[in-house]
Design a protein around this motif. Sequence first.
Motif, PDB file in Angstrom:
ATOM      1  N   SER A 246      -0.928  46.697 -38.978  1.00 46.56           N
ATOM      2  CA  SER A 246      -0.782  45.246 -39.104  1.00 46.56           C
ATOM      3  C   SER A 246      -0.258  44.628 -37.806  1.00 46.56           C
ATOM      4  O   SER A 246      -0.663  43.524 -37.431  1.00 46.56           O
ATOM      5  CB  SER A 246       0.157  44.911 -40.260  1.00 46.56           C
ATOM      6  N   THR A 286      -6.664  45.739 -44.865  1.00 45.31           N
ATOM      7  CA  THR A 286      -6.522  44.516 -45.663  1.00 45.31           C
ATOM      8  C   THR A 286      -7.721  43.600 -45.461  1.00 45.31           C
ATOM      9  O   THR A 286      -8.507  43.764 -44.524  1.00 45.31           O
ATOM     10  CB  THR A 286      -5.240  43.778 -45.259  1.00 45.31           C
ATOM     11  N   ASP A 287      -7.843  42.638 -46.352  1.00 49.06           N
ATOM     12  CA  ASP A 287      -8.922  41.656 -46.218  1.00 49.06           C
ATOM     13  C   ASP A 287      -8.779  40.843 -44.932  1.00 49.06           C
ATOM     14  O   ASP A 287      -9.779  40.480 -44.304  1.00 49.06           O
ATOM     15  CB  ASP A 287      -8.917  40.705 -47.423  1.00 49.06           C
ATOM     16  N   GLU A 288      -7.545  40.580 -44.541  1.00 46.43           N
ATOM     17  CA  GLU A 288      -7.316  39.830 -43.295  1.00 46.43           C
ATOM     18  C   GLU A 288      -7.815  40.610 -42.088  1.00 46.43           C
ATOM     19  O   GLU A 288      -8.434  40.044 -41.179  1.00 46.43           O
ATOM     20  CB  GLU A 288      -5.823  39.539 -43.147  1.00 46.43           C
ATOM     21  N   ASP A 291     -11.636  40.555 -42.024  1.00 41.72           N
ATOM     22  CA  ASP A 291     -12.138  39.245 -41.596  1.00 41.72           C
ATOM     23  C   ASP A 291     -12.075  39.106 -40.068  1.00 41.72           C
ATOM     24  O   ASP A 291     -13.000  38.575 -39.444  1.00 41.72           O
ATOM     25  CB  ASP A 291     -11.327  38.126 -42.254  1.00 41.72           C
ATOM     26  N   LYS A 292     -10.997  39.585 -39.498  1.00 46.90           N
ATOM     27  CA  LYS A 292     -10.873  39.518 -38.037  1.00 46.90           C
ATOM     28  C   LYS A 292     -11.935  40.379 -37.361  1.00 46.90           C
ATOM     29  O   LYS A 292     -12.558  39.955 -36.371  1.00 46.90           O
ATOM     30  CB  LYS A 292      -9.478  39.989 -37.609  1.00 46.90           C
TER      31      LYS A 292
END
Length: 424
Positions: A246, A286-288, A291-292
């Motif tokens: 992260s 993660t979905d974040e 997406d990136k």
Amino acid sequence: MPKGNKKKGKSTGKGRVEFVTSDEDSLNDNASVISLASDGTFLEEGNEENDENVQNDAFEEKLIEAIDGLTQKSAQGRTHCLEAISTSFTMRFIPEFVINRKLTLTDGIERCLKKGRGLEQAAAAQLATLLCVQLGSGDMTDQVCRDISPILTFIVNDASMSVQARSKCCWALGLLSFLANVDDIGEPMTTLEGVFSTSYHKGDGTVPSVSVELASLHYAALSSWSLLLTITDLSFLNSYNLPSISQLAELLDSAHLDIRMAAGECIALLLEQGRELSDDWLDEVTDELLDKLRQLATDSQKFRAKKDRKTQRSSFRDILRFVENDELPNIQVRFGQESLSLDSWSKKKQYDTFCQVLGSGMNLHLSENYLLRDILDLGEKISPLNSPTSKQSKLARTLLNAANFKARSISRAKNRDKRSAVVP
């Protein structure tokens, strides 16, 4: 091509043996052909070997002169000598020569790192990496790492030093720790992470503004950290509070292409090693993050340079396929008569790092350097004589030409006899 049937011997000026034959001798094609072919062949082969020895002697003399120049008073002169030695180590694999001068080279590098500034320190750090690449893994490389790593660490952490010197020292610290048997690999990783961590998001979640010059330093530190990650036990990372996926994902928002790509590869490396241990690492995706990665893999924003957009999309498409579908890279690198398969992110990272250090000499070291061949699983060095497509030696080509000439001479002699037999 040897010539036959000479009635009078003449000096060719190239060291050939003179032949003086009578009219009777001139009728014997075989004698003159064989003599000229054999004598000329071995003289030419000897000249070729002598030329090679002369070139090697000249190369070593210049290299010794450059090594001696590391003690001169001129900083510019020492820098030129460091660069000359580095170029020589890049273009040739000469471990025996280097082993005999290891102490001299190590002392010279230490002095230039301690007393030099800017370009001199950068050149000394570059030479330190090439010195260990020549020495290979073992006690000598371990000793070089123990002697030089503390100085490299000091320069990396000293903000008053030039950015170019600190960047080269990051590369050197990472590669020396990778090659040597380091007692605690967490220390250099912590040092390197302390450099690129300033590119993380600020406390309010905004992206920090990093200059182009500092971005090159952060890229060098992040790339070197990733290299050490390829030989690190992930269970050990928690004890050093090193960055998580992260945190590394925050670097994907950087304004600099090199940092974004290095961060993407680092995330792939972490997931590759983590998935081999347990399925818990799947929760890190993660979905974040996805997406990136999708955004970077399809980025078409016009404010970025066209070449940068193309390079970024190509790199992040591979990263996205691995993160989503666990699809490993499959890159084939051809050199000489061999081929290297980069079928994991770890091996790709190691190959890219050595390319960064060796530059145009990479193919030669892949063929000759036992250290690189062992790291990249290339096996034993292949002898050129065993290669089915290797070129013939000069001796073999000359003997073949001589045999062909002899056959043509005999055939033409028979035809001449037939033409002379004219019926009245």
